[in-house]
Design a protein around this motif. Sequence first.
Motif, short mmCIF file in Angstrom:
data_model
loop_
_atom_site.label_atom_id
_atom_site.label_comp_id
_atom_site.label_asym_id
_atom_site.label_seq_id
_atom_site.Cartn_x
_atom_site.Cartn_y
_atom_site.Cartn_z
N LEU A 26 0.83 -1.21 0.00
CA LEU A 26 0.00 0.00 0.00
C LEU A 26 0.86 1.26 0.00
N GLN A 27 2.02 1.21 0.68
CA GLN A 27 2.93 2.36 0.69
C GLN A 27 3.70 2.47 -0.62
N ILE A 28 4.25 1.35 -1.06
CA ILE A 28 5.12 1.34 -2.24
C ILE A 28 4.35 1.71 -3.50
N VAL A 29 3.14 1.16 -3.66
CA VAL A 29 2.33 1.46 -4.84
C VAL A 29 1.97 2.94 -4.86
N SER A 30 1.66 3.51 -3.70
CA SER A 30 1.35 4.95 -3.64
C SER A 30 2.55 5.79 -4.05
N ALA A 31 3.76 5.33 -3.70
CA ALA A 31 4.98 6.11 -3.95
C ALA A 31 5.29 6.27 -5.43
N VAL A 32 4.68 5.45 -6.30
CA VAL A 32 4.98 5.58 -7.74
C VAL A 32 4.50 6.92 -8.29
N LEU A 33 3.60 7.58 -7.58
CA LEU A 33 3.09 8.88 -8.02
C LEU A 33 4.10 10.01 -7.80
N LEU A 34 5.21 9.72 -7.11
CA LEU A 34 6.22 10.74 -6.84
C LEU A 34 7.11 11.05 -8.03
N THR A 35 7.04 10.24 -9.08
CA THR A 35 7.92 10.43 -10.23
C THR A 35 7.17 10.24 -11.54
N ASP A 36 7.69 10.85 -12.59
CA ASP A 36 7.11 10.63 -13.92
C ASP A 36 7.83 9.51 -14.66
N GLN A 37 8.81 8.89 -13.99
CA GLN A 37 9.59 7.81 -14.59
C GLN A 37 8.98 6.44 -14.23
N PRO A 38 9.25 5.38 -15.03
CA PRO A 38 8.69 4.06 -14.75
C PRO A 38 9.23 3.47 -13.44
N VAL A 39 8.34 2.86 -12.68
CA VAL A 39 8.69 2.16 -11.45
C VAL A 39 8.12 0.74 -11.55
N THR A 40 8.98 -0.26 -11.42
CA THR A 40 8.55 -1.66 -11.48
C THR A 40 8.53 -2.24 -10.07
N ILE A 41 7.42 -2.86 -9.71
CA ILE A 41 7.27 -3.45 -8.38
C ILE A 41 6.97 -4.93 -8.53
N ASN A 42 7.73 -5.74 -7.82
CA ASN A 42 7.60 -7.20 -7.89
C ASN A 42 7.05 -7.75 -6.58
N ASN A 43 6.47 -8.95 -6.66
CA ASN A 43 5.93 -9.67 -5.51
C ASN A 43 4.71 -8.97 -4.92
N ILE A 44 3.90 -8.34 -5.79
CA ILE A 44 2.67 -7.68 -5.34
C ILE A 44 1.60 -8.74 -5.08
N PRO A 45 0.98 -8.75 -3.89
CA PRO A 45 -0.05 -9.75 -3.61
C PRO A 45 -1.34 -9.45 -4.35
N ASN A 46 -2.02 -10.50 -4.80
CA ASN A 46 -3.29 -10.36 -5.51
C ASN A 46 -4.42 -10.38 -4.48
N ILE A 47 -4.60 -9.26 -3.79
CA ILE A 47 -5.62 -9.16 -2.75
C ILE A 47 -6.44 -7.89 -2.99
N ARG A 48 -7.64 -7.86 -2.44
CA ARG A 48 -8.60 -6.81 -2.76
C ARG A 48 -8.08 -5.41 -2.46
N ASP A 49 -7.51 -5.20 -1.26
CA ASP A 49 -7.08 -3.86 -0.89
C ASP A 49 -6.02 -3.32 -1.83
N VAL A 50 -5.05 -4.16 -2.20
CA VAL A 50 -3.98 -3.73 -3.10
C VAL A 50 -4.53 -3.52 -4.51
N ASN A 51 -5.39 -4.43 -4.96
CA ASN A 51 -5.96 -4.30 -6.31
C ASN A 51 -6.80 -3.02 -6.44
N LYS A 52 -7.53 -2.69 -5.39
CA LYS A 52 -8.33 -1.45 -5.41
C LYS A 52 -7.43 -0.22 -5.48
#
Length: 434
Positions: A26-52
Amino acid sequence: MSIFKIKGGKKLKGEIIPQGAKNEALQIVSAVLLTDQPVTINNIPNIRDVNKLIELIGDLGCKVEKLSKDSYRFTAATVNVNFLETDEYRSKAAALRGSVMLLGPILARFGKASLPKPGGDKIGRRRLDTHFLGFQKLGAKFNFDAAEHLFQIDASELKGCYMLLDEASVTGTANVLMAAVLAKGTTTIYNAACEPYLQQLCLMLNRMGAKISGVGSNLLTIEGVEKLGGTDHTLLPDMIEIGSFIGLAAMTQSEITIKNCRIDMLGMIPDIFKRLGIKMEFRGDDIYIPSQNIYELETFIDGSILTISDAPWPGFTPDLISIVLVVATQAKGTVLIHQKMFESRLFFTDKLIDMGAQIILCDPHRATVIGLERKQQLRGIKMSSPDIRAGVALLIAALSANGVSEISNIDQIDRGYQYIDERLKNLGADIERI
């Protein structure tokens, strides 16, 4: 609405891999908005809160690419801040407590934001003061529209400062930290949370070009920078899942190996379960739990009854208090469980009492558990999941119980645990989603 139907009393066996950490995601996915450059995140869980949250990020205009089952690339080159004013945003954000984590990055990069009062577990009062007081000290001005249940924040000129957080809130620290990385000047955050997930966020931001020192301590120093770049990041395994699986093994007398645990980042979690009498072996980065008929609770050195309580990191995480309580019901001995943070989190004990557990709910924060020592098996009942962690605790109780249990409102469990029924089936559990 789906339910879990569980036939309990079966011993489980096998290996299980914990999902990526929900609270870090929830923190890391939000942080992608801090830059206009690509950010790749691995090991993201497939759960409702994160998907939303990922859906919300996409709605804001961020380009979201799914690279594999658990890897995403985010490119927030164009963000439509006006989406924050729409009814669609208000509806989606209000249903997800993690939406509050969008504030720090949006304020830092765009200078304004709005947020409806967020949702989440009904486990007690979960105030947002730490977030807003931190933003305010950085120079933001905010207003709460009670009629609309909407927070409006103006952060057109954020400036670094010294601040002492009123509580060591993980999400509060993360939010203020993300706002501070692009603020002018130096920010010092004292009484900062220092959980592994917060450390991960700091390390990721530093790779993106931020200047954060004191990582892992409760004193963070942030030198503001003008711009951040892209990076790759891999989430830690979910420590709450790991603790849940340790408790599951003990309650069901099962032989289970939990793979790839990042044991170095688990803090005192293994030690607390050892105090409950649970045997375990560290095999490289795996945790092996042998089948145990009896596990005996420790006492304090003077012989007094053991107390287990939650505390800010490196103390014991509050998210595992429900699991510890359930595990104690079949132990040999007595323990006082003290849930300090949330005043409604122990109310699920009435369902355990209906199953035959011996528990005295002393007050909203404390429960005394008298272990049954397996002399009396819990019995299956029909029940409802009140929140994510209590839901999994009840699931563990049902798997160990005699007879059939039904757990309704399992959407709560799905918010935090991916494919939990399928993964438990692979261990031999008799569980059906209806």
